[in-house]
Enzyme design. Structure first.
Site, PDB file in Angstrom:
ATOM      1  N   HIS A 121     -70.534 -87.664 -41.687  1.00 12.85           N
ATOM      2  CA  HIS A 121     -69.074 -87.621 -41.766  1.00 12.85           C
ATOM      3  C   HIS A 121     -68.578 -86.537 -40.818  1.00 12.85           C
ATOM      4  O   HIS A 121     -69.267 -85.558 -40.554  1.00 12.85           O
ATOM      5  CB  HIS A 121     -68.683 -87.300 -43.218  1.00 12.85           C
ATOM      6  N   ASP A 198     -74.765 -82.477 -47.727  1.00  9.33           N
ATOM      7  CA  ASP A 198     -73.434 -83.017 -47.992  1.00  9.33           C
ATOM      8  C   ASP A 198     -73.587 -84.018 -49.134  1.00  9.33           C
ATOM      9  O   ASP A 198     -74.068 -85.128 -48.943  1.00  9.33           O
ATOM     10  CB  ASP A 198     -72.889 -83.688 -46.733  1.00  9.33           C
ATOM     11  N   GLN A 201     -71.029 -88.194 -51.339  1.00  7.11           N
ATOM     12  CA  GLN A 201     -71.261 -89.566 -51.790  1.00  7.11           C
ATOM     13  C   GLN A 201     -72.478 -89.677 -52.707  1.00  7.11           C
ATOM     14  O   GLN A 201     -72.810 -90.775 -53.159  1.00  7.11           O
ATOM     15  CB  GLN A 201     -71.452 -90.487 -50.577  1.00  7.11           C
ATOM     16  N   LYS A 224     -64.012 -87.587 -55.780  1.00 10.91           N
ATOM     17  CA  LYS A 224     -64.861 -88.766 -55.689  1.00 10.91           C
ATOM     18  C   LYS A 224     -65.673 -88.993 -56.959  1.00 10.91           C
ATOM     19  O   LYS A 224     -66.453 -89.947 -57.037  1.00 10.91           O
ATOM     20  CB  LYS A 224     -65.798 -88.642 -54.481  1.00 10.91           C
ATOM     21  N   CYS A 364     -64.118 -91.821 -40.802  1.00 10.09           N
ATOM     22  CA  CYS A 364     -64.445 -90.435 -40.416  1.00 10.09           C
ATOM     23  C   CYS A 364     -65.892 -90.337 -39.948  1.00 10.09           C
ATOM     24  O   CYS A 364     -66.613 -89.389 -40.278  1.00 10.09           O
ATOM     25  CB  CYS A 364     -64.194 -89.464 -41.567  1.00 10.09           C
TER      26      CYS A 364
END
Length: 409
Positions: A121, A198, A201, A224, A364
């Site tokens: 991302h 990261d 997700q 999220k 993104c």
């Protein structure tokens, strides 16, 4: 897991859009919020609204207890070793930028290497680009396989003794690829580098144990994972955070201020300048309670089944191009695709007319779009409130989209 029963906790999903029952397939962008989170926010604002830490009055004490209680919930949720390792931020982007600005500037110099992947991302690319420019370090990319996965052999070939930071997303927001971050962390540590994950997700969809992963830093966002927008977490190993300096000054992070010198509070507060995101943290705590009641292992298994079902059904549509691993078990609960020569924005517009919400654009991830040799894609992403019926409606909507543009052209 009974997704239809779970869906009842999400009032926003009980509506019609453009004359059709809403089918929300954009949870990778932001998830919807259950009544438990909405009620927690309402309780704070209607009963406990006050600033934290500074006051000794009753409202301030209650707000502080709820805010710091949320920190304890996060610590347990990701199995951090200490509550001091949990820093509240505005989200994944802020967390990664803080790591790059604080740890990166202090530890990266000319000739060093920073390693990421093509699938990252933008929030996990640009901070490292800037750090490389500032320091003279080299930014390197682990190559991808044709199906959008990473081979550990390629990671081993890319990470060297010059590497200081490896930063990789746990799950691709475009490909759905579940990356082997634990194994890559081991490779990074063999070369003396730190591992940044990261988790935007990943954390909402699977059980996370940062001690088992042995990552040095983990960043993720509340919005999220059923929590409010504007709240996120930066996890870091205490021995690293202790040596890092704050990047935002004032308010809650202050210990003593003199005319020419000042000192900072201890962890975790030295990284939480200004008035904290109090309501957001409380909402995140409520979201964690909700997700844990259902069970992250169960959520992950269910989403893998949804992904496999979606791949099976969508693959039958003529002219359908699907990106990422083609195995439901090897990917997270999202499917990114293109349909014949129909632009993704047109696909999303027609689906919206049917009450189906999907994402369209570059997500993104422009370097990944270039790697895929496309300008944009459409994406359907699933969460614990989605059902196979939602996917059936998506397939029907895609067939209508194909028919509509066949008639037009």
């Amino acid at each position: 897991m009974n997704a239809k029963e779970i869906k009842k906790y999400f009032p926003i999903l009980d509506q019609e859009v453009n004359g059709h029952p809403l089918v929300y397939l954009d949870s990778a962008a932001t998830s919807q919020k259950p009544v438990q989170v909405i009620e927690a926010l309402n309780k704070y604002y209607s009963e406990d609204n006050s600033n934290v830490h500074r006051g000794v009055h009753t409202l301030g004490t209650r707000a502080t207890d709820s805010y710091e209680g949320a920190r304890d919930k996060v610590r347990k949720f990701i199995n951090a070793a200490a509550r001091e390792e949990i820093i509240f931020t505005r989200g994944t982007t802020t967390s990664i930028n803080t790591i790059a600005a604080s740890y990166g500037r202090a530890n990266v110099k000319e000739g060093d290497e920073i390693v990421i992947t093509y699938m990252e991302h933008h929030s996990n690319i640009i901070p490292w680009q800037q750090l490389a420019k500032e320091t003279g370090a080299t930014l390197k990319y682990i190559p991808l396989q044709a199906d959008g996965t990473i081979l550990l052999e390629d990671a081993k070939a890319t990470i060297t003794d010059k590497t200081k930071i490896v930063s990789i997303m746990m799950v691709s927001n475009v490909l759905g690829t579940i990356n082997p971050v634990k194994e890559i962390a081991q490779i990074a540590h063999q070369h003396g580098a730190v591992m940044v994950v990261d988790g935007a997700q990943g954390v909402p969809h699977m059980k996370i144990d940062v001690q088992d992963l042995d990552c040095d830093f983990l960043a993720f966002s509340g919005h999220k994972m059923c929590a409010p927008t504007g709240i996120g977490v930066m996890y870091g190993k205490k021995q690293l955070l202790d040596k890092m300096g704050p990047v935002e000054f004032g308010g809650e992070m202050i210990d003593f201020v003199g005319l020419y010198e000042s000192t900072w509070k201890e962890l975790p507060w030295k990284f939480e300048g200004g008035t904290p995101i109090i309501a957001g943290a409380i909402g995140l705590g409520a979201a964690i309670d909700f997700l844990q009641e259902i069970g992250l292992d169960e959520i992950e298994r269910y989403e893998h089944r949804l992904a496999a079902y979606a791949l099976e059904k969508m693959s039958t549509i003529p002219g359908m191009q699907i990106y990422g691993p083609l195995s439901g078990e090897a990917r997270a609960g999202l499917v990114t695709f293109n349909l014949d020569d129909v632009h993704p924005h047109d696909v999303a517009t027609v689906l919206d007319a049917e009450g189906i919400a999907v994402r369209a654009g570059h997500h993104c991830a422009q370097p990944l779009m270039k790697w895929l040799d496309v300008s944009a894609t459409a994406r359907a992403s699933f969460y614990l409130y989605n059902t196979e019926e939602d996917i059936d409606k998506l397939v029907t909507g895609l067939l209508k989209t194909k028919e509509y543009f066949s008639d037009v052209f």
